[in-house]
Design an enzyme around this catalytic site. Structure first.
Site, mmCIF file in Angstrom:
data_model
loop_
_atom_site.group_PDB
_atom_site.id
_atom_site.type_symbol
_atom_site.label_atom_id
_atom_site.label_comp_id
_atom_site.label_asym_id
_atom_site.label_seq_id
_atom_site.Cartn_x
_atom_site.Cartn_y
_atom_site.Cartn_z
ATOM 1 C CG ASP A 132 -1.789 -1.150 1.431
ATOM 2 O OD1 ASP A 132 -1.385 -2.253 1.032
ATOM 3 O OD2 ASP A 132 -2.886 -1.001 1.992
ATOM 4 C CD GLU A 176 -5.145 -9.779 -0.521
ATOM 5 O OE1 GLU A 176 -6.216 -9.541 0.072
ATOM 6 O OE2 GLU A 176 -4.037 -9.458 -0.063
ATOM 7 C CE LYS A 222 -9.675 -8.133 -0.504
ATOM 8 N NZ LYS A 222 -8.672 -8.572 0.460
ATOM 9 C CD GLN A 223 -6.913 -6.033 -3.863
ATOM 10 O OE1 GLN A 223 -7.212 -6.858 -3.012
ATOM 11 N NE2 GLN A 223 -5.990 -5.098 -3.669
HETATM 12 O O1 IFM Z 1 -2.545 -4.604 0.765
HETATM 13 C C1 IFM Z 1 -3.905 -4.809 0.877
HETATM 14 C C2 IFM Z 1 -4.311 -5.934 -0.024
HETATM 15 O O2 IFM Z 1 -4.037 -5.630 -1.366
HETATM 16 C C3 IFM Z 1 -5.779 -6.237 0.126
HETATM 17 N N1 IFM Z 1 -6.068 -6.555 1.493
HETATM 18 C C4 IFM Z 1 -5.722 -5.487 2.416
HETATM 19 C C5 IFM Z 1 -4.262 -5.123 2.310
HETATM 20 C C6 IFM Z 1 -3.919 -3.952 3.250
HETATM 21 O O3 IFM Z 1 -4.554 -2.790 2.827
#
Ligand code: IFM
Length: 721
Positions: A320, A461, A574-575
């Site tokens: 992050d 993830e 997820k993202q």
């Molecule tokens: O780094 C992230 C990850 O990409 C997704 N889960 C939460 C983490 C911390 O923000």
């Protein structure tokens, strides 16, 4: 000057955890959750220390919360009045995020009339060990008042208790509490001096984990009685001295210098948006958080994924920081960005050990990095809601992209500051060893001409152990290319040290290895329809919607990923993953490809991570779609302003502040909407403002110079200040 005020005008017990986050104050040395003065550990009250960690028993290591010197409550005619237990007549909690000052005002109806408690406090930005507070009581009737104030050492912990020893004492009008951690015997010391503005005797009650002063007085109707408290927090880990004479300090003077310091910070960091007050408020609120947690002047520290809002994610540093937060610091306070990178450079030994542990070479940085680069991530990082048992996850061993993030962050720093000297402060080793690490991941089938990376968890993830994750492979190629570029630069600029580095790494051989790796690594290409497959076999997964996957949950807290998660067998992600890759390497792709992939992946994305929306927003900007970008940008900028963010991953609590989302929002504002790019050592601006924005202005540090960027629909100016 715009008013940056966040307030809540009534009391709602359910908001206690959320308020703890959104009303946070901090100074990079610690973060004070936005809880009220009478709160205790039951109300998630915490002063979270940057960079201090401990393990209690077999539980996960996590950051440490200091004993709380804000602890204060009031007793009227023998009865205690405190939230959340006593329903108030009125209540207001406020954060002035221009000045980093937290305040509250609460009225209760007592037997004789109305009593009012007011409190104002701040984490000093000018003296980072200090907290100052002014607590005021009044009643509209005559009554006996007792103000109880002290240091509460019975702190909130997720995996504690961390203080195996605690000592409380009182000497020469100062209260002291020292907690000593179990694992490394780190001492966290808190002391405080209190000045009442009325005549009273004080009684000190010293308990095992709490020391409190009691001030008793008889009040006159509608007269305010105040105490001022100056508290100091230090630790045996500090690399600098705190030598304030806290008894002599005056609240109003400390507040004035604290505000001056905040003004200095805002002077560079504020963003003005003409035509959209809501967006301007949200982006500056995001900037407030980034400023409150920056480790200014502190060695060996970085920023945890949940900032300094508590122990969530073990208080650890993730990708992050380098992918989402560092841009803001590079362009407002480059020394902070350098501190963040130095943290990675100095923790390389941990990364080497981790690579070795998995039979790999070079530097494999911790997924959840604690002090010294210690890997805080466990192999079982989620708790199953049905069995209560730990679930095997592969964040720790397979999220290879973390090392590339470190190199990516470093490169952004070098390009944004022109400061190559960091290479000679250990960064060249970091780059080379990250490249060695990716090299050691490459595999080749006997009948295939290219290298692959197998068994990976990409940014998304929910799909574990996949092959050729597009993002990871592209980032690996980036690392190979950057390593070649930086080695060449290093050899030219630092001839003497180049010899030392050459001895260590055999640079000619390393370069050959890097070229071969970069030229031959498999990079996922757009299919005929223009869509890039997120990893091998992704298109064969069930193609369904986020809503369908959500409807299959048997428990709302259930984890969507892992081997058996509801999303694992589907294309629901997820993202941002492909979206992240496209926005980072946009020069490799046409706008048409970016558009097609945006629309394919965005509605298959849960946005279950707060890191997601900003990446899609940036990609939307790069495709020229400012309006689509706008709602995603707002989601990102309001991550901590909006109630109801994701708070659980399985049975693991993941609430807290979201600095990566806030940093991501800044990137969208500056690189997306304002269209700031750097080419050949120059800043250029190609704005694409959302419909209702009439203009936008802000300042940017670039290569040691401060620029004012001024955009009015259609026209942009960048002027050196
Ligand atoms: O780094 C992230 C990850 O990409 C997704 N889960 C939460 C983490 C911390 O923000």
């Amino acid at each position: 000057m715009t008013e940056f005020i966040l307030s809540e005008n009534e009391f709602n017990k359910e908001n206690i955890p959320w308020n703890g986050n959104r009303f946070l104050t901090g100074n990079g040395y610690f973060g004070i959750r936005g809880t009220l003065e009478e709160y205790t550990k039951e109300n998630m009250c915490a002063i979270n220390m940057a960079g201090i960690y401990d393990r209690a028993g077999d539980a996960w290591r996590e950051s440490v919360n200091a004993p709380n010197p804000l602890y204060t409550y009031v007793i009227i005619n023998g009865r205690k009045y405190a939230l959340p237990h006593n329903k108030p007549l009125s209540h207001m909690q406020t954060l002035d995020f221009r000045n980093g000052v937290h305040s509250r005002r609460t009225e209760w109806l007592a037997e004789g009339g109305i009593i009012t408690v007011k409190c104002e406090r701040f984490a000093s930005m000018s003296r980072r060990h200090l907290i100052a507070m002014k607590y005021t009581v009044s009643a509209d009737f005559e009554c006996d008042v007792e103000i109880v104030t002290g240091i509460d050492g019975d702190v909130w912990d997720i995996n504690g208790p961390h203080f195996v020893k605690m000592q409380t004492s009182y000497k020469n009008n100062v209260c002291y509490v020292t907690g000593v951690t179990g694992e490394k015997s780190i001492a966290v010391n808190v002391r405080e001096a209190v000045k009442p503005d009325f005549n009273t005797d004080e009684t000190v009650i010293n308990e095992e984990r709490c020391i409190c002063r009691h001030f008793s007085l008889k009040t006159k109707p509608n007269v305010e009685y105040s105490i001022e408290k100056i508290a100091e927090i230090t630790s045996s880990e500090d690399d600098f001295e705190a030598n304030d004479n806290i008894e002599r300090l005056v609240y109003s003077e400390l507040k004035a210098e604290h505000i001056t310091e905040w003004e200095r910070i805002w002077n560079v960091s504020e963003i003005t948006i003409d035509g959209d007050d809501e967006a301007m408020y949200a982006i500056n609120y995001s900037i407030y958080h980034l400023n409150s947690i920056a480790p200014r002047g502190q060695k060996g520290k970085s920023i945890p994924a949940r900032g300094l809002s508590g122990q969530v994610y073990k208080g650890a540093v993730f990708w992050d920081t380098e992918m989402f937060m560092i841009d803001y610091y590079i362009h407002t306070e480059p020394e902070v960005a350098k501190t963040l990178l130095k943290y990675r450079i100095e923790t390389i030994e941990g990364a080497r050990q981790k690579a070795k542990e998995y039979g790999l070479k070079g530097a494999y940085y911790a997924w959840e990095s604690q002090e010294g680069g210690y890997e805080g991530c466990s192999d079982y990082n989620v708790t199953d809601v049905f069995t209560g048992r730990p679930m095997r996850t592969h964040f720790r061993d397979k999220q290879y992209h973390v090392s590339a993030a470190v190199v990516y962050g470093l490169m952004k720093y070098i390009r944004g500051t022109g400061d190559y000297s960091i290479l000679n402060e250990g960064a060249i080793e970091t780059v080379i060893e990250c490249a060695q690490f990716y090299r050691s991941l490459l595999l080749r089938y006997a009948d295939k001409p290219y290298y692959e990376i197998h068994d990976v968890v990409g940014p998304d993830e929910y799909h574990e152990r996949v092959n050729n994750n597009a993002y990871t492979n592209r980032m690996a190629k980036f690392v190979f290319d950057i390593a070649i570029e930086l080695i060449e630069k290093f050899e030219k600029e630092y001839t003497e040290d180049a010899e030392r580095i050459d001895k260590k790494y055999d640079l000619a051989k390393t370069r050959t290895m890097l070229r071969d790796s970069s030229e031959n690594i498999f990079i996922q290409q757009p299919h005929e329809d223009g869509i890039i497959e997120q990893f091998n076999g992704y298109f064969d997964l069930e193609d369904t919607t986020v809503e369908t996957v959500r409807s299959r949950l048997l428990n709302p807290k259930e984890y969507w990923g892992g081997a058996y998660g509801v999303a694992a067998g589907t294309q629901v992600i997820k993202q941002a993953d492909i979206a992240a890759m496209l926005s980072m390497f946009r020069n490799d792709y046409s706008v048409e490809i970016m558009k097609k992939n945006f629309s394919y992946y965005e509605h298959r994305t849960e946005h279950g991570s707060s890191l997601s929306a900003c990446m899609y927003a940036l990609l939307a900007c790069y495709t020229g779609d400012a309006d689509t970008a706008y709602s995603l940008f707002m989601k990102s900028a309001k991550a901590d302003l909006t109630k109801g963010g994701k708070e659980w991953a399985g049975l693991v609590y993941i609430g807290g502040t979201h600095p990566a989302s806030e940093g991501g929002a800044w990137i969208v504002a500056v690189n997306g909407f304002a269209g700031i790019e750097e080419t050949d050592g120059k800043l250029i601006c190609r704005p694409l403002l959302p419909e209702k924005w009439k203009g936008m202005s802000f300042k940017l540090m670039y290569r040691n110079k401060l620029y004012a960027v001024d955009i009015k629909k259609g026209k942009a100016a960048i002027n050196e200040i």
